[in-house]
Write an enzyme that holds these catalytic residues in place. Structure first.
Site, short mmCIF file in Angstrom:
data_model
loop_
_atom_site.label_atom_id
_atom_site.label_comp_id
_atom_site.label_asym_id
_atom_site.label_seq_id
_atom_site.Cartn_x
_atom_site.Cartn_y
_atom_site.Cartn_z
N GLU A 1 -20.50 10.99 -31.24
CA GLU A 1 -19.21 11.65 -31.00
C GLU A 1 -18.06 10.63 -30.91
OE1 GLU A 1 -18.06 14.64 -30.95
OE2 GLU A 1 -19.85 15.91 -31.03
N LYS B 1 -8.42 11.69 -38.94
CA LYS B 1 -9.67 12.36 -38.58
C LYS B 1 -9.34 13.61 -37.79
CE LYS B 1 -13.86 11.80 -35.79
NZ LYS B 1 -14.65 10.90 -34.93
N PRO C 1 -14.16 20.37 -34.18
CA PRO C 1 -12.79 20.00 -34.49
C PRO C 1 -12.04 19.47 -33.27
CG PRO C 1 -12.90 22.35 -34.12
CD PRO C 1 -14.30 21.81 -33.91
N GLY D 1 -14.17 -11.52 -28.30
CA GLY D 1 -13.09 -10.88 -29.04
C GLY D 1 -13.53 -9.51 -29.52
N THR E 1 -17.35 7.83 -29.29
CA THR E 1 -16.81 7.59 -27.95
C THR E 1 -16.77 6.12 -27.56
OG1 THR E 1 -19.04 8.03 -27.08
CG2 THR E 1 -17.44 9.85 -27.03
#
Length: 511
Positions: free
Chosen positions: A346, A81, A99, A14, A348
């Protein structure tokens, strides 16, 4: 169709990956005649569950699922974010923002940053952050949705993602998946069954003796990689040479300090510390290299950097950067940690799950399991991992820090070929080439290369078509326009309340 259709998808595990897969496959393929989707998980087996920050691609995933954003934000205790703030990465005391969105306005048919580079060469002291509305709004604690209907406004150049409680997100998706027909089976897997001739997985046996059979298996079992690694024996490509961090300690704390719509990454002597502010608490963690720091010291650094009171015992995680040699093998596809791991510098991890699901939907097989589909899936997935790896290595390689053995190792390490090419191109001419529609855009590479002190020796010749006075005037106007737009935006808290996404004050854990 070549081959009989898939009749049963079994999702093993899960957590975020498993329930993302369940929600997406049932949404897209759920109406396929005769198809059953079953997810097997055990409450007794914990999940890593610390991945709380995302990148803008999550917006498309949620939209595909038909999720109401205000409900999602409220139920997962999410905040917005606008990027990642990197503190002490170039040198101690320095910071910059990577950004979401883009910088300035492209002019004369070339990228904006070439005019900014020309301005820098002419002595203009205008930090790159000041030309990004996402960076400036993030640092000001403000948020509003992008306005694509206003193409001449800086608001059109914003992008955003979310910071949320990963456990709540998994439960949120579970409710949707089960409502879409996914069967959840509770139980610990004790044996994986295989066809004696082909080696294909045919089912999993649970502790109570029940066997869950299937045609296609999605391995979401985390670092154990129960199906792909342990059962099918697929090897692992180790990238710890370039990404030496192999430990993490995570702990949530009560709300305190800044409440910005930014994830913060603060470099430490042997790694870095994350700070992710949610509506009800702050997520924190310290990623570090065990070859350069003892566990006890790493934990001390983590606790010293907390803004609020710890809310749980530390969660200790061991990992190796890299990926399985094949992500799709026979009738098993790995999603999430079972296929590989790249540190969350980062944000990801959730994107790699999402891209794997999207790739599966495009290449969804029959029971013939065409080798060309499998080959294509693996090739494209490896490209994702490779592109992200090179971007992560950039943060470590391009630094002035030499205050510890860890940083001296990183800055002296020869970069991978792809990163070396990008660095050479940018240093020689200020150009950034985005390969094969890779995940990180030109703006992302620009943010980190400039933020990490990579200095180009030139810029596009067309930037010289504007004289210095005109360059100065245009840059000043763009910077002022960005600042004015930010000043008109509501605070993040005001915006959350306005859309119905704010949680009750009694649910907020304050110091």
């Amino acid at each position: 169709m070549n081959g009989e259709p898939i009749r049963k998808i079994v999702i093993v595990g899960g957590g975020t990956a498993g329930w993302m897969a369940a929600a997406a496959t049932s949404r897209i393929m759920g109406a396929f005649p005769g198809l059953t989707i079953e997810l097997v998980e055990s409450e007794a087996i914990g999940t890593v569950g610390v991945g709380e920050a995302t990148i803008p691609q999550i917006i498309s995933f949620n939209m595909m699922l038909g999720i109401d954003e205000a409900e999602f934000v409220r139920e997962t205790r999410a905040t917005y974010k606008l990027g990642i703030e990197f503190v002490d990465w170039l040198r101690i005391g320095h910071s910059y923002v990577h950004p979401f969105g883009s910088y300035g306005i492209d002019m004369l048919g070339i990228d904006f940053h070439h005019f900014w580079l020309r301005g820098q060469r002419a002595g203009l002291d205008m930090p790159l952050d000041e030309f990004s509305i996402s960076a400036m709004a993030g640092k000001a604690g403000r948020f509003i949705h992008p306005r694509k209907d206003q193409p001449n406004s800086p608001l059109a150049r914003m992008a955003y993602a979310f910071q949320f409680d990963a456990g709540r997100y998994a439960r949120f998706l579970r409710n949707r998946a089960e409502a879409q027909g996914v069967i959840r089976t509770e139980g610990r897997i004790t044996e994986v069954l295989q066809d004696g001739e082909t080696g294909f997985v045919t089912g999993v046996r649970l502790e109570d003796g029940k066997i869950v059979e299937g045609d296609l298996f999605l391995d979401c079992s985390g670092f154990r990689s129960l199906l792909l690694g342990q059962t099918l024996g697929v090897g692992f490509t180790d990238w710890s040479k370039w990404l030496p961090c192999d430990r993490a300690i995570a702990v949530p704390c009560s709300l305190a300090g800044d409440n910005e719509p930014l994830t913060r990454s603060t470099a430490q002597p042997a790694g870095w510390q994350w700070r992710i502010p949610l509506q009800h608490r702050i997520g924190n963690g310290h990623v570090y290299s065990s070859a350069h720091m003892e566990d006890a010291e790493a934990e001390d650094i983590l606790h010293a950097g907390l803004d609020g009171t710890p809310l749980a015992e530390p969660n200790r995680i061991r990992f190796t950067a890299g990926h399985r040699d094949r992500i799709w093998e026979k009738n098993v596809i790995a999603l999430g940690l079972s296929g590989g791991f790249l540190e969350p510098l980062e944000s990801t991890a959730i994107h790699l799950v999402q891209s794997g699901i999207a790739r599966l939907m495009i290449l969804f097989p029959s029971r013939a399991f065409n080798p060309k589909e499998i080959e294509r899936f693996n090739r494209d997935t490896f490209a994702d991992y490779l592109d992200i790896r090179d971007f992560l290595v950039l943060h470590y390689k391009a630094t002035e820090r030499d205050d510890s053995e860890f940083w001296r190792y990183c800055r002296n390490l020869p970069p991978p070929d792809g990163l070396a090419d990008k660095l050479e191109m940018f240093r020689s001419s200020g150009r950034i080439i985005r390969e094969h529609n890779e995940l990180f855009t030109e703006a992302s590479w620009l943010a980190v290369m400039v933020g990490q002190g990579v200095e180009p020796s030139g810029y596009h010749p067309a930037a010289a078509l504007l004289d210095e006075d005109e360059t100065r005037r245009r840059l000043s106007h763009i910077r002022q326009t960005v600042a004015h737009a930010v000043s008109q935006m509501p605070t993040q808290d005001e915006y959350l309340a306005g859309i119905g996404g704010a949680i009750a004050g009694t649910d907020r854990m304050r110091a």
